[in-house]
Scaffold this active site. Structure first.
Site, short mmCIF file in Angstrom:
data_model
loop_
_atom_site.label_atom_id
_atom_site.label_comp_id
_atom_site.label_asym_id
_atom_site.label_seq_id
_atom_site.Cartn_x
_atom_site.Cartn_y
_atom_site.Cartn_z
N ASP A 162 0.79 -1.25 0.00
CA ASP A 162 0.00 0.00 0.00
C ASP A 162 0.83 1.30 0.00
OD1 ASP A 162 -1.93 -1.94 0.20
OD2 ASP A 162 -2.78 -1.24 2.09
N ASP A 214 -4.49 -0.73 -1.91
CA ASP A 214 -5.78 -0.55 -1.25
C ASP A 214 -6.72 0.09 -2.28
OD1 ASP A 214 -6.82 -1.08 1.38
OD2 ASP A 214 -6.93 1.07 1.79
N HIS A 253 -10.70 0.93 -2.79
CA HIS A 253 -12.07 0.94 -2.26
C HIS A 253 -13.07 1.63 -3.20
CE1 HIS A 253 -10.43 -0.38 1.52
NE2 HIS A 253 -9.80 0.74 1.77
N HIS A 297 -17.64 2.41 0.37
CA HIS A 297 -17.04 1.36 1.20
C HIS A 297 -17.40 1.53 2.68
CE1 HIS A 297 -13.72 -1.25 2.78
NE2 HIS A 297 -14.15 -1.96 1.76
N HIS A 342 -10.57 7.07 1.61
CA HIS A 342 -9.20 6.95 1.11
C HIS A 342 -9.12 5.88 0.03
CE1 HIS A 342 -9.48 3.71 4.07
NE2 HIS A 342 -8.55 3.10 3.37
N LYS A 355 -6.99 -4.87 -3.09
CA LYS A 355 -7.77 -5.40 -1.97
C LYS A 355 -8.67 -4.30 -1.41
CE LYS A 355 -4.05 -4.33 1.22
NZ LYS A 355 -4.78 -3.32 2.00
N CYS A 366 -1.98 -2.74 7.65
CA CYS A 366 -1.91 -3.69 6.54
C CYS A 366 -0.63 -4.54 6.54
CB CYS A 366 -2.10 -2.96 5.22
SG CYS A 366 -3.82 -2.42 5.05
C1 VGL Z 1 -4.66 0.70 5.64
C2 VGL Z 1 -6.24 1.59 7.03
C3 VGL Z 1 -7.19 1.48 6.04
C4 VGL Z 1 -3.24 0.28 5.45
C5 VGL Z 1 -5.60 0.58 4.64
O1 VGL Z 1 -2.79 0.18 4.30
O2 VGL Z 1 -2.54 0.05 6.48
N1 VGL Z 1 -5.00 1.19 6.83
N2 VGL Z 1 -6.87 0.98 4.84
ZN ZN Z 2 -8.27 1.06 3.29
#
Ligand code: VGL
Ligand code: ZN
Length: 208
Positions: A14, A52, A54, A58, A87, A112, A157
């Protein structure tokens, strides 16, 4: 150490604009890991990047719940879920990789968090710890038994990917100086302790 072996994979978690300074869910100094992540990719034969990803509606977004603010929690069908600011919305600039991140060396980019009803921290499973992303099958079919993780965020993550990696019987290494954390209510210490207890090796990029 020679990471050019077929059984080792580097997972870059990410490293996206929204997790870097100026982004919607900025991690302090998130951008400071980009250079080191690029260098790490030179050492590995197999590089995999996660993204990431979404949809706007979401359920991990506070904005999609009545009277909820970011960083509060809600009970979902799979357990407690932190509610985040919007985000990494599919197709947005925030969801793009950091512009300096080298992506051409990646054999696989795995997205994801695209199911509206369920979040996905781990690169292996959604937050129900059941719904697979497909990464396990990919790594198995390529004969990978050892994974190295870097990226954002260390206590979400990266952490959940590391723990699932252990559950799936991989040797798991987290390259700590190539990660940065959100650190929400002690989540950094908690995740580091849990990783140590469960057999994740916490290493430095200099060890490689
Ligand atoms: C993440 C919060 C929400 C991450 C992703 O990549 O750690 N944290 N979505
Ligand atoms: Zn996320």
């Amino acid at each position: 150490m020679d990471m050019f072996e077929e059984n080792n994979a580097l997972l870059l978690i990410d490293i996206q604009n929204d997790f870097c300074p100026g982004g919607a869910l900025a991690v302090d100094d998130g951008d400071k890991i980009v250079e080191i992540s690029n260098k790490l990719q030179e050492k590995f034969k197999i590089n995999i990047i996660t993204q990431d990803w979404h949809p706007p509606f979401h359920k991990s977004f506070a904005s999609n719940h009545l009277n909820k603010i970011p960083f509060s929690t809600v009970e979902m069908f799979y357990g407690t879920q932190v509610l985040w600011p919007n985000h990494c919305i599919q197709g947005s600039i925030g969801a793009e990789f950091h512009p300096k991140l080298v992506t051409k060396k990646a054999d696989l980019i795995i997205r994801k968090g695209f199911r509206p009803e369920i979040d996905s921290y781990s690169a292996f499973f959604d937050n129900d710890h059941e719904t697979p992303t497909g990464l396990y099958g990919y790594l198995q079919s390529r004969g990978v038994d050892t994974i190295y993780l870097c990226g954002l965020a260390l206590d979400f993550c990266v952490y959940f990917s590391a723990i699932d990696g252990i559950k799936l019987d991989f040797k798991v290494n987290v390259i700590k100086d190539a990660c940065r954390a959100i650190d929400l209510e002690g989540s950094l210490d908690k995740s580091l302790n849990d990783m140590k207890n469960k057999g994740v090796n916490l290493i430095c990029s200099g060890d490689l």
